[in-house]
Design an enzyme around this catalytic site. Sequence first.
Site, PDB file in Angstrom:
ATOM      1  N   THR A 119      -3.847  -8.288   6.950  1.00  0.00           N
ATOM      2  CA  THR A 119      -3.388  -9.649   7.243  1.00  0.00           C
ATOM      3  C   THR A 119      -2.632  -9.709   8.568  1.00  0.00           C
ATOM      4  O   THR A 119      -1.982  -8.724   8.969  1.00  0.00           O
ATOM      5  CB  THR A 119      -2.456 -10.154   6.108  1.00  0.00           C
ATOM      6  OG1 THR A 119      -1.819 -11.358   6.540  1.00  0.00           O
ATOM      7  CG2 THR A 119      -1.377  -9.157   5.766  1.00  0.00           C
ATOM      8  N   TYR A 143       5.095  -8.900   1.295  1.00  0.00           N
ATOM      9  CA  TYR A 143       3.623  -9.014   1.307  1.00  0.00           C
ATOM     10  C   TYR A 143       3.048  -8.306   2.535  1.00  0.00           C
ATOM     11  O   TYR A 143       2.157  -7.452   2.428  1.00  0.00           O
ATOM     12  CB  TYR A 143       3.209 -10.499   1.291  1.00  0.00           C
ATOM     13  CG  TYR A 143       1.754 -10.723   1.634  1.00  0.00           C
ATOM     14  CD1 TYR A 143       0.741 -10.185   0.844  1.00  0.00           C
ATOM     15  CD2 TYR A 143       1.384 -11.462   2.764  1.00  0.00           C
ATOM     16  CE1 TYR A 143      -0.606 -10.377   1.164  1.00  0.00           C
ATOM     17  CE2 TYR A 143       0.051 -11.660   3.085  1.00  0.00           C
ATOM     18  CZ  TYR A 143      -0.938 -11.118   2.284  1.00  0.00           C
ATOM     19  OH  TYR A 143      -2.260 -11.296   2.604  1.00  0.00           O
TER      20      TYR A 143
HETATM   21  N1  LIG Z   1      -6.990 -16.328   2.153  1.00  0.00           N
HETATM   22  C1  LIG Z   1      -6.405 -16.053   3.319  1.00  0.00           C
HETATM   23  O1  LIG Z   1      -6.206 -16.947   4.159  1.00  0.00           O
HETATM   24  C2  LIG Z   1      -5.989 -14.645   3.630  1.00  0.00           C
HETATM   25  C3  LIG Z   1      -5.347 -14.393   4.866  1.00  0.00           C
HETATM   26  C4  LIG Z   1      -4.979 -13.074   5.171  1.00  0.00           C
HETATM   27  C5  LIG Z   1      -5.263 -12.037   4.292  1.00  0.00           C
HETATM   28  N2  LIG Z   1      -5.860 -12.325   3.090  1.00  0.00           N
HETATM   29  C6  LIG Z   1      -6.145 -11.199   2.168  1.00  0.00           C
HETATM   30  O2  LIG Z   1      -7.495 -11.288   1.791  1.00  0.00           O
HETATM   31  C7  LIG Z   1      -7.679 -10.881   0.436  1.00  0.00           C
HETATM   32  C8  LIG Z   1      -8.437 -11.949  -0.327  1.00  0.00           C
HETATM   33  O3  LIG Z   1      -7.706 -13.180  -0.270  1.00  0.00           O
HETATM   34  P1  LIG Z   1      -8.165 -14.414  -1.168  1.00  0.00           P
HETATM   35  O4  LIG Z   1      -7.562 -15.634  -0.565  1.00  0.00           O
HETATM   36  O5  LIG Z   1      -9.613 -14.313  -1.403  1.00  0.00           O
HETATM   37  O6  LIG Z   1      -7.358 -14.071  -2.521  1.00  0.00           O
HETATM   38  P2  LIG Z   1      -7.765 -14.439  -4.032  1.00  0.00           P
HETATM   39  O7  LIG Z   1      -6.490 -14.429  -4.811  1.00  0.00           O
HETATM   40  O8  LIG Z   1      -8.620 -15.648  -4.077  1.00  0.00           O
HETATM   41  O9  LIG Z   1      -8.656 -13.173  -4.467  1.00  0.00           O
HETATM   42  C9  LIG Z   1      -8.096 -11.955  -4.906  1.00  0.00           C
HETATM   43  C10 LIG Z   1      -8.908 -11.482  -6.101  1.00  0.00           C
HETATM   44  O10 LIG Z   1      -8.384 -10.207  -6.530  1.00  0.00           O
HETATM   45  C11 LIG Z   1      -8.314 -10.192  -7.953  1.00  0.00           C
HETATM   46  N3  LIG Z   1      -7.274  -9.219  -8.333  1.00  0.00           N
HETATM   47  C12 LIG Z   1      -5.946  -9.261  -8.041  1.00  0.00           C
HETATM   48  N4  LIG Z   1      -5.321  -8.189  -8.553  1.00  0.00           N
HETATM   49  C13 LIG Z   1      -6.264  -7.444  -9.184  1.00  0.00           C
HETATM   50  C14 LIG Z   1      -6.240  -6.214  -9.915  1.00  0.00           C
HETATM   51  N5  LIG Z   1      -5.100  -5.538 -10.126  1.00  0.00           N
HETATM   52  N6  LIG Z   1      -7.404  -5.737 -10.431  1.00  0.00           N
HETATM   53  C15 LIG Z   1      -8.581  -6.410 -10.250  1.00  0.00           C
HETATM   54  N7  LIG Z   1      -8.671  -7.584  -9.576  1.00  0.00           N
HETATM   55  C16 LIG Z   1      -7.516  -8.097  -9.045  1.00  0.00           C
HETATM   56  C17 LIG Z   1      -7.995 -11.625  -8.352  1.00  0.00           C
HETATM   57  O11 LIG Z   1      -8.364 -11.936  -9.689  1.00  0.00           O
HETATM   58  C18 LIG Z   1      -8.806 -12.423  -7.316  1.00  0.00           C
HETATM   59  O12 LIG Z   1     -10.110 -12.688  -7.789  1.00  0.00           O
HETATM   60  C19 LIG Z   1      -6.278 -10.578  -0.101  1.00  0.00           C
HETATM   61  O13 LIG Z   1      -6.103  -9.173  -0.063  1.00  0.00           O
HETATM   62  C20 LIG Z   1      -5.354 -11.269   0.871  1.00  0.00           C
HETATM   63  O14 LIG Z   1      -4.134 -10.577   0.989  1.00  0.00           O
HETATM   64  C21 LIG Z   1      -6.237 -13.592   2.742  1.00  0.00           C
END
Ligand SMILES: NC(=O)c1ccc[n+]([C@@H]2O[C@H](COP(=O)([O-])OP(=O)(O)OC[C@H]3O[C@@H](n4cnc5c(N)ncnc54)[C@H](O)[C@@H]3O)[C@@H](O)[C@H]2O)c1
Length: 242
Positions: A119, A143
């Site tokens: 991130t 985070y």
């Molecule tokens: N969405 C953004 O704008 C953004 C920006 C920067 C970084 N990120 C990173 O990208 C990744 C995806 O983001 P997102 O928005 O799709 O998040 P999201 O919450 O929609 O998806 C995360 C998924 O991981 C699963 N999960 C969480 N803990 C788990 C575990 N212990 N075992 C199995 N499954 C588990 C959840 O059920 C979910 O489906 C994350 O790592 C986040 O930190 C996202």
Amino acid sequence: MDKGTVLIVGGAGYVGSHANKALCKGGYKTVVFDNLSRGHKEFVKWGKFFKGDLSDRKRLKACFKKYRIKAVMHFSAFAYVGESVKEPAKYYINNVANTLNLLEIMREHGVKYFIFSSTAATYGEPDKIPINEKHSQNPINPYGRTKKIIEDILKDYSNAYGLKYVALRYFNAAGADSDTEIGELHNPETHLIPLIFDAAMGKRKSIKIFGTNYKTPDGSCIRDYIHVSDLADAHIKALRNN
Ligand SMILES: NC(=O)c1ccc[n+]([C@@H]2O[C@H](COP(=O)([O-])OP(=O)(O)OC[C@H]3O[C@@H](n4cnc5c(N)ncnc54)[C@H](O)[C@@H]3O)[C@@H](O)[C@H]2O)c1
């Protein structure tokens, strides 16, 4: 990397489900591993689904045994900055300890390719704008720190064990699949664009924009956005070049 089966950890979530679609359209076989804590089963429309929690090594092993995994894309994490300040333990356990479980099971099974959702929060307060990838990383909340710790671990695993990895430091992902088969559905929602839509549709009374003293005409900040489908394509490019 040739086209083998890609394990998409967290593939029932927002970014992971778009990557799953892009991979399958690109001819890859996929398996989604997700505990559905923050994701949606109905977003897993391509490939196979294997329900499991990353803290459960037995379940992870069973998944690696069942499928011949060639590479792993790791999207699963908790990703709310505010929550991470209030409950850091939850973040260090899920984002760091559980990722180590995954890396260890990969090592046991000789899986060498890893694409990691890092991130922009690993940069902290930037010294220079625009931020390039050589910019120093000084995260200012738990985070961001959990993601920086994993980046450091990946460097060490690469040096010692030959792990081939790419860490993508996303800014804000936005938008949805242009075929409207999947989209963004966080609960609670903290991302600005869906909140604006909710307000416009009358689902919430108002939204709050944080920050008042940036050097902009109204003092609010300027943020970078990337379309989620472009981000999904970037993952495939990262995998191909790994
Ligand atoms: N969405 C953004 O704008 C953004 C920006 C920067 C970084 N990120 C990173 O990208 C990744 C995806 O983001 P997102 O928005 O799709 O998040 P999201 O919450 O929609 O998806 C995360 C998924 O991981 C699963 N999960 C969480 N803990 C788990 C575990 N212990 N075992 C199995 N499954 C588990 C959840 O059920 C979910 O489906 C994350 O790592 C986040 O930190 C996202």
